[in-house]
Design a protein around this motif. Structure first.
Motif, PDB file in Angstrom:
ATOM      1  N   GLY A 130     -15.826  79.241  81.036  1.00  9.25           N
ATOM      2  CA  GLY A 130     -14.463  79.107  80.764  1.00  9.25           C
ATOM      3  C   GLY A 130     -13.782  77.641  80.783  1.00  9.25           C
ATOM      4  O   GLY A 130     -14.646  76.734  80.903  1.00  9.25           O
ATOM      5  N   PRO A 131     -12.655  77.570  80.391  1.00  9.32           N
ATOM      6  CA  PRO A 131     -11.875  76.130  80.713  1.00  9.32           C
ATOM      7  C   PRO A 131     -12.171  75.440  82.139  1.00  9.32           C
ATOM      8  O   PRO A 131     -12.504  76.357  82.992  1.00  9.32           O
ATOM      9  N   SER A 132     -12.030  74.220  82.163  1.00  4.91           N
ATOM     10  CA  SER A 132     -12.386  73.573  83.330  1.00  4.91           C
ATOM     11  C   SER A 132     -11.048  74.475  84.284  1.00  4.91           C
ATOM     12  O   SER A 132      -9.868  74.439  84.118  1.00  4.91           O
ATOM     13  N   LYS A 133     -11.614  74.442  85.767  1.00  3.06           N
ATOM     14  CA  LYS A 133     -10.420  75.119  86.738  1.00  3.06           C
ATOM     15  C   LYS A 133     -11.047  74.396  88.059  1.00  3.06           C
ATOM     16  O   LYS A 133     -12.112  73.921  88.069  1.00  3.06           O
ATOM     17  N   THR A 134      -9.894  74.302  88.970  1.00  2.04           N
ATOM     18  CA  THR A 134     -10.355  73.990  90.278  1.00  2.04           C
ATOM     19  C   THR A 134      -9.272  74.688  91.228  1.00  2.04           C
ATOM     20  O   THR A 134      -8.401  75.216  90.822  1.00  2.04           O
ATOM     21  N   ALA A 135      -9.574  74.708  92.651  1.00  7.23           N
ATOM     22  CA  ALA A 135      -8.741  75.203  93.562  1.00  7.23           C
ATOM     23  C   ALA A 135      -8.443  74.132  94.623  1.00  7.23           C
ATOM     24  O   ALA A 135      -9.145  73.764  95.130  1.00  7.23           O
ATOM     25  N   ASP A 136      -7.270  74.216  95.144  1.00  5.10           N
ATOM     26  CA  ASP A 136      -6.696  73.226  96.209  1.00  5.10           C
ATOM     27  C   ASP A 136      -7.056  73.912  97.339  1.00  5.10           C
ATOM     28  O   ASP A 136      -7.552  75.152  97.746  1.00  5.10           O
ATOM     29  N   ILE A 137      -6.698  73.430  98.637  1.00  9.00           N
ATOM     30  CA  ILE A 137      -6.941  73.941  99.945  1.00  9.00           C
ATOM     31  C   ILE A 137      -6.345  75.289 100.137  1.00  9.00           C
ATOM     32  O   ILE A 137      -6.657  76.159 101.101  1.00  9.00           O
ATOM     33  N   GLU A 138      -5.173  75.541  99.385  1.00  8.89           N
ATOM     34  CA  GLU A 138      -4.302  76.641  99.563  1.00  8.89           C
ATOM     35  C   GLU A 138      -5.063  77.983  98.627  1.00  8.89           C
ATOM     36  O   GLU A 138      -4.730  78.989  98.756  1.00  8.89           O
ATOM     37  N   GLN A 139      -6.165  77.573  98.133  1.00  9.75           N
ATOM     38  CA  GLN A 139      -6.813  78.416  97.321  1.00  9.75           C
ATOM     39  C   GLN A 139      -6.163  78.880  96.229  1.00  9.75           C
ATOM     40  O   GLN A 139      -6.000  80.071  95.706  1.00  9.75           O
ATOM     41  N   VAL A 140      -5.341  78.008  95.585  1.00  5.82           N
ATOM     42  CA  VAL A 140      -4.645  78.194  94.418  1.00  5.82           C
ATOM     43  C   VAL A 140      -5.378  77.698  93.127  1.00  5.82           C
ATOM     44  O   VAL A 140      -5.487  76.304  93.004  1.00  5.82           O
ATOM     45  N   LEU A 141      -5.645  78.698  92.165  1.00  5.42           N
ATOM     46  CA  LEU A 141      -6.545  78.330  91.092  1.00  5.42           C
ATOM     47  C   LEU A 141      -5.760  77.951  90.171  1.00  5.42           C
ATOM     48  O   LEU A 141      -4.851  78.313  89.560  1.00  5.42           O
ATOM     49  N   ALA A 142      -6.287  76.487  89.498  1.00  6.60           N
ATOM     50  CA  ALA A 142      -5.481  76.072  88.427  1.00  6.60           C
ATOM     51  C   ALA A 142      -6.363  75.687  87.170  1.00  6.60           C
ATOM     52  O   ALA A 142      -7.719  75.076  87.499  1.00  6.60           O
ATOM     53  N   TYR A 143      -6.239  75.813  85.854  1.00  5.56           N
ATOM     54  CA  TYR A 143      -6.905  75.769  84.957  1.00  5.56           C
ATOM     55  C   TYR A 143      -6.418  74.410  84.444  1.00  5.56           C
ATOM     56  O   TYR A 143      -5.434  73.720  84.313  1.00  5.56           O
ATOM     57  N   GLY A 144      -7.549  73.580  83.743  1.00  7.40           N
ATOM     58  CA  GLY A 144      -7.195  72.304  82.971  1.00  7.40           C
ATOM     59  C   GLY A 144      -7.325  71.261  83.870  1.00  7.40           C
ATOM     60  O   GLY A 144      -6.451  69.954  83.365  1.00  7.40           O
ATOM     61  N   ALA A 145      -7.556  71.269  85.162  1.00  5.41           N
ATOM     62  CA  ALA A 145      -7.343  70.019  86.174  1.00  5.41           C
ATOM     63  C   ALA A 145      -8.169  68.961  85.564  1.00  5.41           C
ATOM     64  O   ALA A 145      -7.996  67.764  85.895  1.00  5.41           O
ATOM     65  N   HIS A 146      -9.479  69.130  85.168  1.00  9.80           N
ATOM     66  CA  HIS A 146     -10.373  68.222  84.681  1.00  9.80           C
ATOM     67  C   HIS A 146     -11.227  68.783  83.435  1.00  9.80           C
ATOM     68  O   HIS A 146     -11.382  69.873  83.608  1.00  9.80           O
ATOM     69  N   GLY A 147     -11.759  67.864  82.534  1.00 10.57           N
ATOM     70  CA  GLY A 147     -12.356  68.342  81.461  1.00 10.57           C
ATOM     71  C   GLY A 147     -11.548  69.349  80.351  1.00 10.57           C
ATOM     72  O   GLY A 147     -10.230  69.301  80.850  1.00 10.57           O
TER      73      GLY A 147
END
Length: 222
Positions: free
Chosen positions: A193-210
């Motif tokens: 899928g598209p790039s995604k990441t989660a911060d320390i609060e476990q909030v998933l965010a898409y398009g953070a890198h790539g």
């Protein structure tokens, strides 16, 4: 004797007087739970990929170039990074040679010579794929000199061209099919899928890198 040689010597010495264990690998353990009827593979792949914000389209050999144009037009984009030396890249070059838009550019020089343009002024790319895995909903790319890995990792929009006939059940099947035991790829990418990441609060965010946008055009066999 170097530190490396000392370590290797100790490892070899530790094996003296031992017997190798029999290879009782059970292939069914990594294949049977992940097998699907051939008619369901593409549907499962699409379901899993769309669950993680991937856009998928069924298309044909004749229509996929027009689908690429529609995807770009919907996003207001007028240029695309392609590999003219590939069959799909050559087809777009021929189709667009007498058109003002879309414009195309080629990854035809070392990244050091055009890094700023690649990262800042290349909104979309098109690549082929080696296949896909129905078990995990993943594309498999095998980057090479024609389509380096940055083509699929840098532009904000990645359009991937996938032949329906190359969708297999699981990763083990793909490895066997392409005889990776005789020569593994230098670099293989599994993309779900598209790039995604989660911060320390476990909030998933898409398009953070790539790529923040992934579109898969599945070319059905005719």
């Amino acid at each position: 004797m170097s530190a490396r040689d000392n370590i290797l010597a100790k490892l070899r010495g530790s094996l003296q007087g031992t017997q190798p264990l029999a290879d009782n690998f059970d292939e069914a353990l990594v294949t049977e739970p992940w097998r699907y009827p051939p008619t369901e593979r593409v549907a499962r792949l699409r379901t899993l990929m769309e669950m993680v914000h991937t856009e998928t389209h069924l298309t044909t050999t004749a229509d996929w170039p027009a689908q690429v144009e529609r995807v770009l037009a919907e996003r207001g984009l007028d240029q695309l990074l392609i590999a003219p030396g590939t069959p799909h890249g050559a087809r777009l070059v021929e189709r667009w040679q007498d058109q003002d838009q879309p414009r195309w550019k080629a990854y035809d020089r070392p990244v050091e010579e055009w890094k700023a343009e690649l990262f800042n002024d290349t909104p979309a790319s098109l690549t082929g794929t080696l296949g896909a895995l129905a078990s995990t909903g993943s594309l498999v790319l095998w980057p090479d000199r024609q389509e380096p890995r940055l083509m699929s990792l840098v532009p904000p929009l990645h359009i991937a061209l996938l032949r329906a006939s190359t969708v297999v059940d699981n990763f083990y099947e793909l490895q066997q099919q392409h005889r990776w035991q005789d020569g593994m790829p230098t670099n293989a990418l599994l993309i779900s899928g598209p790039s995604k990441t989660a911060d320390i609060e476990q909030v998933l965010a898409y398009g953070a890198h790539g790529p923040k946008d992934l579109v898969v055009l599945i070319v059905e066999d005719e």
